[in-house]
Design a protein around this motif. Structure first.
Motif: not given
Length: 246
Positions: A77-82, A84-89, A109-111, A190-196
């Protein structure tokens, strides 16, 4: 609760092994004593960079691989959200999920955005014979487990396949991965940390290649022949101690 039965037998042992410092700390809480750290091994001939990918590679689409269960502790679940953040860039990125069916994480996935959902491929429960090919299908392997991992054999499988792991710096994982050398460890869960962390390693292709090469060398140190040799030395030492105490 059975320590009163197993305790006396444990005390008579002439050798004790734990697969990692995290595992040693866990069992030493109940059975204190000296332990030698001898890790689980990895089949470095089966998991190899030259194995044919199961999923077609696309150099224009950085691919992240997850292997595990739908257990929240494994961090999907954390990775899915991360992701989503990653794909912004990095909108061209894709996520390949092995071991989980799409409907098992339907609420997660709904989120996320519809384009993110479309960029996540679920391979379901894979044949063990195909696992080496899944590792070589990705650019980085992500194991976002949040704790209770004794060693992290999946990290070593990915490294043996020449794919750097990205993971949280939890006990057990820290015994396998050297941050920035053969993989990437994220200090805070955290989501942001993993995305980074994912963004950093995927954006630097030179560092990615270097970590892949170093990770393969690290994994060779965990090959079964190396581990068996250490086990044999440990057993020989235990027999020697037993003989002296006879």
């Amino acid at each position: 609760r059975l320590r009163f039965l197993s305790g006396p037998a444990f005390g008579r042992m002439h050798g004790r092994i734990a697969v990692s410092e995290a595992a040693r700390e866990s069992i030493a809480h109940y059975f204190p004593g000296e332990f030698e750290i001898i890790p689980n091994g990895v089949d470095t001939e089966r998991f190899h960079p030259e194995v044919k990918p199961v999923v077609d590679r696309d150099e224009n689409r950085p691919t992240i691989l997850f292997v595990g269960r739908a257990d929240p502790r494994k961090g999907l679940p954390i990775l899915i959200q991360a992701f989503d953040r990653l794909r912004e860039t990095m909108p061209e990125a894709r996520l390949l999920v092995v071991g989980v069916e799409r409907d098992e994480v339907a609420s997660e996935l709904e989120g996320v955005s519809s384009t993110t959902r479309a960029s996540i491929e679920f391979a379901g429960y894979a044949d063990p014979a195909d696992m080496a090919g899944y590792y070589t299908s990705c650019d980085v392997f992500c194991s976002p487990a949040t704790g209770q991992e004794s060693q992290g054999i999946v990290l070593l499988e990915a490294m043996a396949a020449g794919r750097p792991p990205v993971a949280f710096a939890i006990p057990g994982y820290r015994d396998v991965v050297q941050h920035g050398v053969d993989g990437w460890l994220v200090d805070r869960i955290g989501v942001e940390e993993l995305a980074a962390g994912l963004s950093t390693i995927l954006a630097d292709r030179v560092a990615l290649f270097r970590m892949a090469e170093t990770g393969r060398k690290t994994a060779l140190g965990f090959s079964w022949p190396s581990v068996v040799e250490r086990l044999e030395r440990h057993y020989a030492k235990a027999l020697e101690i037993k003989g002296r105490n006879a």
